[in-house]
Design a protein around this motif. Structure first.
Motif, PDB file in Angstrom:
ATOM      1  N   ASN A 204       0.826  -1.199   0.000  1.00  0.00           N
ATOM      2  CA  ASN A 204       0.000   0.000   0.000  1.00  0.00           C
ATOM      3  C   ASN A 204       0.864   1.254   0.000  1.00  0.00           C
ATOM      4  N   PRO A 205       0.266   2.436  -0.298  1.00  0.00           N
ATOM      5  CA  PRO A 205       1.034   3.673  -0.238  1.00  0.00           C
ATOM      6  C   PRO A 205       1.755   3.818   1.099  1.00  0.00           C
ATOM      7  N   GLY A 206       3.059   4.046   1.027  1.00  0.00           N
ATOM      8  CA  GLY A 206       3.888   4.124   2.227  1.00  0.00           C
ATOM      9  C   GLY A 206       4.777   2.912   2.409  1.00  0.00           C
ATOM     10  N   ASN A 207       4.438   1.798   1.745  1.00  0.00           N
ATOM     11  CA  ASN A 207       5.269   0.594   1.806  1.00  0.00           C
ATOM     12  C   ASN A 207       6.547   0.724   0.973  1.00  0.00           C
ATOM     13  N   SER A 208       6.546   1.666   0.036  1.00  0.00           N
ATOM     14  CA  SER A 208       7.713   1.828  -0.837  1.00  0.00           C
ATOM     15  C   SER A 208       8.996   1.920  -0.036  1.00  0.00           C
ATOM     16  N   GLY A 209      10.007   1.154  -0.442  1.00  0.00           N
ATOM     17  CA  GLY A 209      11.311   1.212   0.197  1.00  0.00           C
ATOM     18  C   GLY A 209      11.446   0.327   1.408  1.00  0.00           C
ATOM     19  N   GLY A 210      10.381  -0.354   1.806  1.00  0.00           N
ATOM     20  CA  GLY A 210      10.420  -1.228   2.971  1.00  0.00           C
ATOM     21  C   GLY A 210      11.049  -2.572   2.658  1.00  0.00           C
ATOM     22  N   VAL A 219      15.925 -10.356   3.809  1.00  0.00           N
ATOM     23  CA  VAL A 219      15.178  -9.487   2.899  1.00  0.00           C
ATOM     24  C   VAL A 219      15.372 -10.005   1.482  1.00  0.00           C
ATOM     25  N   ILE A 220      14.275 -10.326   0.808  1.00  0.00           N
ATOM     26  CA  ILE A 220      14.373 -10.820  -0.565  1.00  0.00           C
ATOM     27  C   ILE A 220      14.032  -9.741  -1.588  1.00  0.00           C
ATOM     28  N   GLY A 221      13.530  -8.590  -1.116  1.00  0.00           N
ATOM     29  CA  GLY A 221      13.213  -7.528  -2.057  1.00  0.00           C
ATOM     30  C   GLY A 221      12.776  -6.260  -1.356  1.00  0.00           C
ATOM     31  N   ILE A 222      12.742  -5.167  -2.117  1.00  0.00           N
ATOM     32  CA  ILE A 222      12.274  -3.866  -1.645  1.00  0.00           C
ATOM     33  C   ILE A 222      10.932  -3.579  -2.315  1.00  0.00           C
ATOM     34  N   PRO A 223       9.811  -3.629  -1.558  1.00  0.00           N
ATOM     35  CA  PRO A 223       8.510  -3.335  -2.164  1.00  0.00           C
ATOM     36  C   PRO A 223       8.510  -1.959  -2.819  1.00  0.00           C
ATOM     37  N   THR A 224       8.041  -1.911  -4.057  1.00  0.00           N
ATOM     38  CA  THR A 224       8.184  -0.698  -4.854  1.00  0.00           C
ATOM     39  C   THR A 224       6.898  -0.282  -5.539  1.00  0.00           C
TER      40      THR A 224
END
Length: 356
Positions: A204-210, A219-224
């Motif tokens: 959701n909005p705000g998850n970017s970069g988490g 960590v397998i990825g950065i939600p974008t």
């Protein structure tokens, strides 16, 4: 539907305030428990199916959530992940935008800490910040190997959706190897990113970069990005989100920290500026070359302004986006072919791809 063709949304959130309330409900009885109630209580005390899975969730959250931070960039909020013990934070380029200073709230800081941009790399939608003061107890996350990510793998997404810091959602890896083009609308970078991890965990909005995290705590990825459903007016499509793979994050962040910039992008390029060309029926039919960079792959292959690129290797090219996606799936230095039209004549030339 091919995920590479699905419109996508940024996931940075406006700065908003929430008022939360809790209602407590309790019940009591002075009667002695019946035999049936006693048996039910005994069963409740026994290990339940899924107890091991729940324990794994709790352990991962305890281990990784302290490494996920909230980033305030002006009037927007995003998330970030502590990359090392020196105060470096990795996040999305669209989270930082054109700003150079930020407020960062860590798990161990009550008030936002100040941070400064080290470098932003919009082409891969990644950026690195550095805390001006490294707080005691700052914990770096562990980044995994993208080659080991499997479809069906359980994952947790951690970040600050809608400003709700330290939030966790769960899902699975839905697919790997997706090539996704980000929209520029609303401040996105317009990046075309290869090998993304698709997940059903809510993004959701705000998850970017988490952080998108496996049950091994890596960590397998950065939600974008989250997919947008045109039939819902462009709003987010539930259960379709994308994360930049951890291996690419390590590659880009490592170069930024070591050199202050990206020195080896690993991204193929032709070296042209182009626009989508439409035919007589107003259908996208290629990429019209507007400019060719001197010494670039296209220049060496004899491609000129006015040519219309219609193919790269075995891939048909109809739009600027399709060309970006084809290049994102390739590598600099690889020999391939470019098909284009000039003065109504179709030509095919060999080309050695350059680097973006």
């Amino acid at each position: 539907m091919d995920a590479s063709r699905v419109p996508v949304l940024r996931t940075v959130a406006p700065l908003v305030a929430f008022a939360c309330g809790a209602a407590l409900v309790s019940g009591c009885s002075g009667a002695e428990p019946s035999a049936g109630q006693a048996r039910a209580a005994t069963r409740a005390a026994l290990p339940l199916p899924g107890a091991d899975l729940q324990s794994a969730y709790l352990k991962v959250i305890r281990d990784v959530l302290p490494s996920v931070v909230q980033i305030q960039a002006g009037d927007t909020l995003g998330s970030g992940v502590v990359y090392d013990g020196k105060g470096h934070i990795v996040t999305n380029a669209h989270v930082v935008g054109d700003r150079r200073t930020f407020g960062v709230t860590t798990a161990s800081s009550e008030d936002p800490l100040t941070a400064t941009l080290v470098y932003s790399y919009p082409e891969q939608d990644l950026a690195v910040l550095r805390l001006d003061r490294v707080p005691a107890g700052l914990k770096a996350a562990r980044f995994g190997d993208s080659e080991k990510v499997q479809v069906g793998q359980i994952v947790l997404a951690m970040g600050s959706p809608l400003g709700l810091s330290s939030s966790v959602t769960q899902g699975i890896v839905s697919a790997t190897g997706r090539t996704v083009s980000e929209s520029r609308d609303g401040g996105g970078t317009g990046a075309t990113i290869a090998n993304m991890v698709q997940t059903s965990a809510a993004i959701n909005p705000g998850n970017s970069g988490g952080a998108l995290v496996g049950l091994d705590g890596q960590v397998i990825g950065i939600p974008t990005l989250a997919a947008a459903d045109p039939e819902l007016g462009g709003s987010a499509a539930p259960g379709i989100g994308f994360a930049i793979p951890a291996s690419m994050v390590r590659t880009v962040a490592g170069q930024i920290i070591a050199h202050g910039r990206v020195t080896d992008s690993g991204r193929a390029a032709l070296g042209i500026t182009g626009r989508t060309f439409v035919d007589e029926s107003f259908r996208p039919a290629g990429v019209a070359v507007v400019d060719v960079k001197a010494g670039s792959a296209a220049d060496k292959a004899g491609i000129r302004p006015g040519d219309v690129v219609t193919g790269l290797g075995g891939t048909d090219i109809t739009t600027v986006t399709s060309l970006s996606e084809a290049l994102a799936a390739d590598r600099p230095g690889r020999r391939t072919t470019v098909t284009f039209t000039r003065d109504g004549v179709t030509r095919t030339v060999d080309v050695t791809l350059g680097e973006q």
